[in-house]
Design an enzyme around this catalytic site. Structure first.
Site, PDB file in Angstrom:
ATOM      1  N   GLU A 243       0.886  -1.171   0.000  1.00 52.34           N
ATOM      2  CA  GLU A 243       0.000   0.000   0.000  1.00 52.34           C
ATOM      3  C   GLU A 243       0.917   1.212   0.000  1.00 52.34           C
ATOM      4  O   GLU A 243       1.467   1.584   1.029  1.00 52.34           O
ATOM      5  CB  GLU A 243      -0.900  -0.068   1.244  1.00 52.34           C
ATOM      6  CG  GLU A 243      -2.193   0.673   1.064  1.00 52.34           C
ATOM      7  CD  GLU A 243      -2.059   2.112   1.477  1.00 52.34           C
ATOM      8  OE1 GLU A 243      -1.486   2.891   0.679  1.00 52.34           O
ATOM      9  OE2 GLU A 243      -2.505   2.448   2.576  1.00 52.34           O
ATOM     10  N   CYS A 277      -2.367   8.445   3.055  1.00 49.80           N
ATOM     11  CA  CYS A 277      -2.128   7.938   1.698  1.00 49.80           C
ATOM     12  C   CYS A 277      -3.249   8.342   0.753  1.00 49.80           C
ATOM     13  O   CYS A 277      -3.009   8.817  -0.344  1.00 49.80           O
ATOM     14  CB  CYS A 277      -1.907   6.434   1.728  1.00 49.80           C
ATOM     15  SG  CYS A 277      -3.066   5.548   2.754  1.00 49.80           S
TER      16      CYS A 277
HETATM   17  P1  NDP Z   1       9.281   4.834   3.605  1.00 52.87           P
HETATM   18  O1  NDP Z   1       8.210   4.209   2.848  1.00 52.87           O
HETATM   19  O2  NDP Z   1      10.509   5.072   2.832  1.00 52.87           O
HETATM   20  O3  NDP Z   1       9.632   3.968   4.889  1.00 52.87           O
HETATM   21  C1  NDP Z   1       8.621   3.358   5.629  1.00 52.87           C
HETATM   22  C2  NDP Z   1       9.143   2.201   6.422  1.00 52.87           C
HETATM   23  O4  NDP Z   1       9.875   1.290   5.597  1.00 52.87           O
HETATM   24  C3  NDP Z   1      10.070   2.599   7.533  1.00 52.87           C
HETATM   25  O5  NDP Z   1       9.650   1.882   8.682  1.00 52.87           O
HETATM   26  C4  NDP Z   1      11.425   2.116   7.055  1.00 52.87           C
HETATM   27  O6  NDP Z   1      12.205   1.743   8.162  1.00 52.87           O
HETATM   28  C5  NDP Z   1      11.068   0.894   6.254  1.00 52.87           C
HETATM   29  N1  NDP Z   1      12.071   0.510   5.259  1.00 52.87           N
HETATM   30  C6  NDP Z   1      12.930   1.296   4.601  1.00 52.87           C
HETATM   31  N2  NDP Z   1      13.671   0.560   3.734  1.00 52.87           N
HETATM   32  C7  NDP Z   1      13.244  -0.710   3.870  1.00 52.87           C
HETATM   33  C8  NDP Z   1      13.593  -1.944   3.225  1.00 52.87           C
HETATM   34  N3  NDP Z   1      14.535  -1.986   2.263  1.00 52.87           N
HETATM   35  N4  NDP Z   1      12.943  -3.051   3.603  1.00 52.87           N
HETATM   36  C9  NDP Z   1      11.988  -2.994   4.544  1.00 52.87           C
HETATM   37  N5  NDP Z   1      11.618  -1.879   5.174  1.00 52.87           N
HETATM   38  C10 NDP Z   1      12.236  -0.744   4.840  1.00 52.87           C
HETATM   39  O7  NDP Z   1       8.618   6.152   4.198  1.00 52.87           O
HETATM   40  P2  NDP Z   1       9.253   7.484   4.748  1.00 52.87           P
HETATM   41  O8  NDP Z   1       8.931   7.561   6.176  1.00 52.87           O
HETATM   42  O9  NDP Z   1      10.680   7.634   4.350  1.00 52.87           O
HETATM   43  O10 NDP Z   1       8.384   8.574   3.948  1.00 52.87           O
HETATM   44  C11 NDP Z   1       8.689   8.902   2.595  1.00 52.87           C
HETATM   45  C12 NDP Z   1       7.430   9.161   1.794  1.00 52.87           C
HETATM   46  O11 NDP Z   1       6.630   7.990   1.808  1.00 52.87           O
HETATM   47  C13 NDP Z   1       6.495  10.234   2.332  1.00 52.87           C
HETATM   48  O12 NDP Z   1       6.899  11.497   1.893  1.00 52.87           O
HETATM   49  C14 NDP Z   1       5.177   9.822   1.725  1.00 52.87           C
HETATM   50  O13 NDP Z   1       5.084  10.311   0.413  1.00 52.87           O
HETATM   51  C15 NDP Z   1       5.261   8.304   1.683  1.00 52.87           C
HETATM   52  N6  NDP Z   1       4.544   7.648   2.798  1.00 52.87           N
HETATM   53  C16 NDP Z   1       3.401   7.001   2.496  1.00 52.87           C
HETATM   54  C17 NDP Z   1       2.660   6.409   3.511  1.00 52.87           C
HETATM   55  C18 NDP Z   1       1.376   5.722   3.210  1.00 52.87           C
HETATM   56  O14 NDP Z   1       0.509   5.658   4.083  1.00 52.87           O
HETATM   57  N7  NDP Z   1       1.224   5.137   2.023  1.00 52.87           N
HETATM   58  C19 NDP Z   1       3.076   6.473   4.895  1.00 52.87           C
HETATM   59  C20 NDP Z   1       4.332   7.130   5.101  1.00 52.87           C
HETATM   60  C21 NDP Z   1       5.030   7.693   4.072  1.00 52.87           C
HETATM   61  P3  NDP Z   1      13.631   2.421   8.421  1.00 52.87           P
HETATM   62  O15 NDP Z   1      13.411   3.890   8.445  1.00 52.87           O
HETATM   63  O16 NDP Z   1      14.012   1.831   9.732  1.00 52.87           O
HETATM   64  O17 NDP Z   1      14.513   1.986   7.291  1.00 52.87           O
END
Ligand code: NDP
Length: 468
Positions: A243, A277
């Site tokens: 998602e 989202c």
């Molecule tokens: P990310 O999607 O980049 O990260 C979300 C989670 O994924 C974090 O817990 C991160 O953990 C984890 N993660 C990162 N790399 C990996 C990997 N290779 N394998 C497994 N898990 C991983 O979100 P951000 O917080 O960086 O936000 C960036 C953008 O994402 C926002 O600007 C927005 O546009 C979007 N977003 C969308 C959401 C939604 O509801 N669809 C929610 C949040 C953000 P860790 O930091 O420990 O690596």
């Protein structure tokens, strides 16, 4: 506050490294965790794997009762969890904030408990007996984001355990505190190892998604990370529910009453400060009512207080983190520099917290970064159109497709136009309304797989056919 970053097999288990969690309303500390590392992830997966056979073999009524007990725990501890959530996430306690999120989490848990996993008979007569059984997959890795930390974790873990899987949950490092406490409380309702949690440094996400003993990954987050998760899952062909981001368009037809729709448009866009989202992120308004809709939106926005989430009268809190705050600030500044008009808001509010006011941006156009990129924050670009086919074409001209909406007094026409939007859900005269009984998911780069209802539950089982 210091919390253990791991609950494994019903017990605290974490590494030695400390991870500070920032309170976005003050820039100070919300709490600290003993961060989990990849060795802890290994232990969590082993615990979930060991718990799986017994949990999968439980009668359905036992799992239903466990989910109902979890819902009661959410209700009984809503006050404590909501305050923790506001401290680390920023959202207000009231309005559509932390208490609302806790209430939603309990409601989703109860609804998921009520769903059935029936055996389906394709044929059952003298010629053939064909029965389709639904079997759990094994260990599910659930990776939740920082915008709705409790609610989204519940969306991932409840259908997983309802169907007989066991779970390793990873909250976002920005918002682990309320999730860790929630999982601690859930241990009263679940056998050890059924729900494990790991929170910590950047190494644990990849360690979780690449692990051969994980059968399925539920990931909610950015498209870029979603692609990395999919790559991690490929060698062992894990099931995925992704998602990811959206850039939802709303299209307002000329027959709308601007004053009547302003509040709905506003909350469609600004729910959780736009950090949702399926929030409305690009608003297309017909030329004939463009100025009035902009005016009504700006007047409504001016009545909304952005302030600390703990203040009773705040309806919006700070942006959750510095990265997101900088992104929204940059996108609005760029839009302004390229000809857009800021009707209200438009500048950071100052102070130590990440406060940014609800911002309405008129004369925005496709081609501006604020329109083309997902802003994921409190700034809504309003785009003028004169031909609805052109508006639909622009709405669809992005690589993502989570939600969309058509606003009109003519419902049959609105439904026809809604069918032309390339997205998982298209609403009419509202935006972002989700329900536990209605499937929700994206198309294109917004991901695949659906959540909620029996369609969502189906993502946590494999079909096993017995044919004699
Ligand atoms: P990310 O999607 O980049 O990260 C979300 C989670 O994924 C974090 O817990 C991160 O953990 C984890 N993660 C990162 N790399 C990996 C990997 N290779 N394998 C497994 N898990 C991983 O979100 P951000 O917080 O960086 O936000 C960036 C953008 O994402 C926002 O600007 C927005 O546009 C979007 N977003 C969308 C959401 C939604 O509801 N669809 C929610 C949040 C953000 P860790 O930091 O420990 O690596």
């Amino acid at each position: 506050m210091l919390l253990s970053g791991g609950i494994i097999d019903g017990k605290f288990n974490s590494g030695n490294q400390r991870l500070d969690v920032i309170n976005p309303a003050t820039g100070g500390l919300a709490g600290t965790i003993d961060a989990a590392d990849s060795a802890i992830v290994e232990a969590a997966i082993a615990s979930a794997k060991a718990a799986f056979p017994a949990w999968a073999a439980m009668p359905d009524v036992t799992r239903i009762a466990a989910l109902q007990a979890c819902a009661d725990i959410l209700d009984g501890n809503a006050d404590e969890l909501a305050k923790l959530l506001t401290t680390e996430q920023g959202k207000p306690l009231g309005g559509m904030g932390s208490r609302f999120e806790l209430g939603g989490a309990a409601a989703w848990t109860r609804h998921t408990a009520s769903l059935n996993l029936p055996v389906e008979f394709v044929q059952d007569d003298a010629d053939a007996h064909i029965a389709v059984h639904r079997k759990p997959l094994g260990v599910v890795a659930a990776i939740a984001p920082w915008n709705w930390p409790i609610m989204i974790a519940i969306w991932q873990i409840m259908p997983a355990i309802r169907a007989g899987n066991t779970v390793v949950l990873k909250p976002s490092p920005y918002t682990p505190l309320s999730t860790l406490r929630m999982v601690e409380l859930f241990q009263q309702a679940l056998p050890p190892g059924v729900l494990n949690v790991v929170a910590g440094s950047d190494e644990i996400g990849p360690a979780l998604t690449a692990h051969p003993d994980v059968a399925k990954i539920c990931f909610t987050g950015s498209c870029a990370t979603g692609r990395r998760v999919m790559q991690s899952a490929a060698p062992t062909l894990k099931r995925l529910t992704l998602e990811l981001g959206g850039n939802d368009a709303g299209i307002v037809l000329p027959d709308c009453n601007p004053k009547a729709i302003a509040e709905g448009l506003f909350w469609g866009a600004f729910i959780k400060n736009g950090q949702t989202c399926a929030a409305l992120k690009r608003l297309f308004v017909h030329d004939s009512i463009y100025d009035s809709v902009c005016e009504e939106l700006a007047s409504f926005a001016a009545t909304i207080k952005t302030g600390p989430g703990m203040d009773d009268d705040s309806l919006l809190g700070p942006i959750q983190n510095r990265m997101q705050f900088d992104k929204v600030s940059r996108l609005v500044a760029e839009a302004k520099a390229t000809g857009a008009r800021i009707l209200t808001g438009g500048e950071p509010m100052g102070g130590n917290g990440y406060f940014y006011p609800a911002t309405i941006v008129a004369d925005a156009e496709t081609g501006m970064a604020l329109v083309d990129e997902e802003q994921f924050g409190p700034a809504l670009p309003v785009i003028r159109y004169s031909n609805v086919d052109d508006a639909i074409e622009q709405a669809n001209a992005v690589d993502v497709g989570l939600g969309g909406s058509i606003w009109s007094a003519d419902i049959p026409r609105a439904r026809d136009l809604a069918m032309q939007l390339e997205c998982g859900t298209a609403w009419v005269n509202k935006h972002g309304a989700i329900r536990p009984d209605t499937p929700f998911g994206g198309v294109k780069a917004s991901g695949f797989g659906v959540e909620f209802g029996h369609h969502g539950l189906g993502e946590f089982v494999s079909l096993h056919v017995i044919h004699d």
